[in-house]
Design an enzyme around this catalytic site. Structure first.
Site, short mmCIF file in Angstrom:
data_model
loop_
_atom_site.label_atom_id
_atom_site.label_comp_id
_atom_site.label_asym_id
_atom_site.label_seq_id
_atom_site.Cartn_x
_atom_site.Cartn_y
_atom_site.Cartn_z
N ASP A 50 0.82 -1.21 0.00
CA ASP A 50 0.00 0.00 0.00
C ASP A 50 0.86 1.26 0.00
O ASP A 50 0.70 2.14 0.85
CB ASP A 50 -0.95 0.03 1.20
N GLU A 240 -11.60 0.11 -2.05
CA GLU A 240 -10.77 0.71 -1.01
C GLU A 240 -9.62 1.50 -1.62
O GLU A 240 -9.52 1.65 -2.84
CB GLU A 240 -10.22 -0.37 -0.07
#
Length: 803
Positions: A50, A240
């Site tokens: 991420d 997301e």
């Protein structure tokens, strides 16, 4: 400098089965270099899940989940700064992370951080938006920490937002928290808009993606917004990792998100929508307001069908396939995305972006997994271009120092592999199709149409009446380790195509390349089925003949002689053909007989953890992890034979170290699950944290949730094809014989394969029942665990499975 350079007053002008329907004309063998003179790149890779980008001086930093961080100056060679809280408990980004963020960890009931984001504020300090989540629910806390330098130490400023407060008032005053419409307070991304105003977009699954206005001086949310404004998702849709990029040249704000699940079988893929305002509305290429895109609450949880038609899907799991006889990366290559399977990514996602202040080039920076490597992930940077409709298109290969520059027709004409990204949340890789961009401007092969090269490098492909616009660009191809040409284009409806140019070998050259490439492994000690290739590069075909089908058949299946009989010998002959040219190659095989079963250890669990043969020490009870001590073991009286071990989902048993020490063994056990959870081990053996074998009662989605054998050395997946019933006994058997593996459930063969890793030879490994080092323990009963120092026959397995 600002977090990401943008061309405004804030800065100077400045992401199952692998098959290919082969055409005789178009399997890859390499490609001609582009007309540009480009340097050979070098790469140094890092792992930051991420990644979120911030700059400091000449350094480009990424911060991600679990406290990981890294930096680079060229987007090619990276330096790891921090790795993972599980390996670096003190984590140098904080002086004492567990003390300073105690309130966050306590609220989230977690001991790790999720995707952190760092931005430089106008006062020159660096703001880290950290967050932690319980994981199996949206109980999360999102907070702020400040540092004078990008690498810390960061000082906590407190929690900004919480979520998952069941039955209690949410951050929206007067509203009880509802996960269908309120956000999960994770995955923050702070950014400056064109006027210098600070915003933060955030969210994952649950109620979707939200945006709040921020105070640029303090880094705190402006009061009175609650959770802020809803932009996208809801009803637990799998959306997301939002990030917003402003592009002054196009005048658009681009909101990137990741759809699907982040693991190797989750279908993670990167999508984009755009708006003229930082807080939306954000529309996709078909004009759909993304705020309306959410799961259907009447359908099963994490319903993908309702959301996958929307958003512009830029990149998901894909593979430019490699055929037998094609070139491959050298043994010294540092490329992870190139393998025996080809070149590609698995579940690329959770991207950020970066703009080079000197060149104005834009880059998508993300993490990805890779074909055949399971959950191993690394950071990648890929160049962003914009088509004539101002939509981003992504280079098909990682950035290697190229610019789009001038591309010539000679760079483009020829044979290509093309990937159609489609709109699905694809859990397995999308494999390439073979096409030809002909000199007359036509497209032939798997699809038909026309192509154009306009301006310096603009690309237009018209396929089945649909126009796709984008770029032709130089690419570094990691399979062939040379510069080539790629394309990235997008249709008006937002469908992305990626391509790489390849070359086709002549018939004789192709046949000889395939003949040289055929490798059946060690044929002097065959103990399992063989994989016999039937196709090769450039349309080559392979047919097989066997001198003794009773021993080895032409599909590669092997029948071993019975115990006590002599070895069988046979010759396999491959006929390799391309057009009118053909050669043969022969392989002499020795098929070893079955060996008699040699019992190495047995645990019957008759009220204790004693080992029945007397050759091994008794087991020891554990807590939730293999290396944690636990309370005394419990037993039930209704075992398969007498009593059985009872595990409550909070405990397990540690078995003697060194229980298995070779590449030939069998493990059998009776299992009666009370609950099935993904990744949980019923039997676990490990040489290291990276090299292990696990019997998993409920496998991952890649094997349909069926019971499986899993190995972390090469992420080997051996699905049994059987869903173990809850409340009933099932017999599970693993048989390994020098790289071959067989998996049986209730005496029936469910999986047979080759290439299984040798984990235990030369290592003093650790073993356990019901636990490993990471996942939830097994809940249910275990009986009659047997470990054999030999590979049992199907007859032996059937006898053990009989009740």
């Amino acid at each position: 400098m600002q977090r990401r350079t943008i061309r405004t007053a804030l800065g100077s002008t400045l992401a199952g089965a692998l098959t290919l329907s082969a055409l005789a004309v178009a399997a890859p063998a390499g490609a001609k270099p582009p007309s540009q003179d480009l340097d050979t790149p070098t790469f140094t890779n890092v792992t930051v899940h991420d990644p979120s980008v911030v700059t400091s001086g000449d350094d480009i930093w990424v911060f991600g989940s679990h406290g990981a961080s890294a930096h680079t100056t060229d987007l090619l060679n990276w330096t790891q700064n921090t790795v993972d809280l599980s390996q670096d408990r003190q984590n140098q980004l904080f002086e004492d992370i567990y003390e300073e963020l105690k309130e966050t960890f306590d609220w989230a009931q977690s001991d790790t951080l999720w995707a952190s984001d760092v931005i430089e504020l106008p006062n020159g300090t660096f703001a880290m938006y950290y967050n932690a989540c319980k994981g199996d629910s949206p109980r999360s806390a999102l907070g702020l920490a400040i540092a004078k330098t990008v690498d810390g130490p960061y000082k906590d400023q407190g929690i900004l937002l919480k979520s998952g407060m069941w039955g209690q008032e949410s951050e929206n005053e007067g509203e009880v928290y509802d996960a269908l419409k309120h956000p999960n307070a994770v995955d923050p991304d702070a950014f400056f808009d064109a006027n210098g105003k600070l915003w933060m977009v955030y969210g994952s699954y649950s109620g979707g993606i939200f945006i709040v206005e921020m105070d640029a001086e303090t880094g705190l949310p402006i009061e009175g917004q609650g959770y802020g404004k809803h932009l996208l998702g809801g009803n637990h849709s799998r959306i997301e990792a939002p990030v917003i990029q402003y592009n002054a040249d196009t005048g658009y704000y681009y909101m990137y998100t990741s759809f699907g699940g982040l693991d190797s079988t989750g279908g993670y893929n990167m999508r984009v929508a755009r708006s003229k305002s930082p807080d939306g509305p954000y529309l996709d290429a078909n004009g759909v307001d993304m705020a309306t895109v959410k799961s259907d609450p009447t359908l099963p949880l994490f319903d993908d069908a309702s959301i996958e038609p929307f958003g512009v899907k830029l990149m998901g799991s894909y593979l430019f396939t490699r055929e037998l006889g094609d070139e491959r990366a050298s043994a010294g290559s540092t490329s992870t995305e190139s393998s025996e399977l080809g070149v590609g990514y698995v579940s690329p996602g959770h991207n950020s972006w970066y703009e080079d202040p000197q060149t104005g080039q834009d880059f998508l920076i993300f993490h990805s997994r890779f074909p055949g490597l399971g959950e191993n992930h690394e950071v990648r940077a890929q160049q962003i271009f914009y088509n004539k409709d101002d939509w981003p298109v992504i280079s098909p290969m990682r950035y290697a120092g190229e610019t789009a520059g001038k591309v010539f027709r000679a760079d483009v004409e020829g044979t290509w592999q093309m990937v159609d990204m489609g709109t699905s949340i694809n859990r397995s890789v999308i494999t390439s199709q073979d096409i030809i961009l002909e000199t007359n401007g036509k497209i032939s092969g798997a699809v038909t149409g026309k192509w154009k090269l306009t301006s310096q490098h603009d690309a237009e492909l018209i396929i089945d009446g649909t126009s796709y616009e984008g770029v032709f660009t130089p690419i570094w191809d990691p399979q062939f380790e040379e510069w080539s040409t790629g394309f990235s284009v997008l249709s008006d409806e937002g469908r992305a195509l990626l391509g790489r140019q390849v070359e086709v070998l002549g018939a004789k050259e192709a046949v000889n390349a395939v003949a040289d490439a055929i490798d059946l492994g060690n044929t002097t000690q065959v103990t399992g089925n063989l994989t016999l290739p039937v196709t090769g590069t450039s349309g080559t075909t392979i047919t097989w003949a066997s001198s003794d089908p009773a021993a080895v058949r032409t599909d590669g299946s092997v029948t071993r002689p019975a115990v006590g009989e002599p070895s069988a010998t046979a010759t396999l002959t491959a006929t390799i053909t391309n057009g009118s040219y053909s050669v043969t190659r022969t392989f002499s095989l020795t098929v070893l007989p079955r060996t008699a079963g040699v019992l190495g250890a047995q645990w019957s669990f008759e009220g204790d953890l004693a080992e029945a043969t007397g050759t091994q020490a008794e087991g020891a009870p554990t807590g939730t992890r293999l290396d944690q001590a636990g309370a005394p073991a419990r037993f039930v009286t209704d075992g398969v034979k007498g009593q059985a071990l009872s595990l409550d989902g909070k405990s397990g048993v540690k078995l003697p170290d060194g229980l298995i020490s070779s590449d030939t063994y069998s493990v059998g056990m009776w299992l009666r699950p009370e609950e099935l959870t993904s990744y949980t081990s019923a039997f676990f053996g490990a040489a290291t944290t990276e090299s292990w074998v696990s019997i998993v009662p409920r496998g991952h989605d890649g094997v349909g949730g069926n019971a499986m054998v899993w190995s972390g050395t090469t992420w080997y997946d051996a699905g049994s094809g059987v869903n173990l019933p809850i409340g009933d006994w099932s017999h599970f058997m693993l048989v390994v014989d020098k790289g071959t593996i067989e998996v049986y459930v209730n005496g029936a063969l469910g999986f047979s394969g080759s290439g299984f890793p040798d984990v235990f030879t030369g290592a003093t490994s650790q073993f356990g029942i019901g636990v490993n080092w990471w996942d939830a323990p097994f809940q249910g009963s275990v009986d009659e665990l047997t470990v054999w120092d030999s590979a049992l026959s199907p007859q032996d397995v059937a006898a053990l499975a009989a009740r």
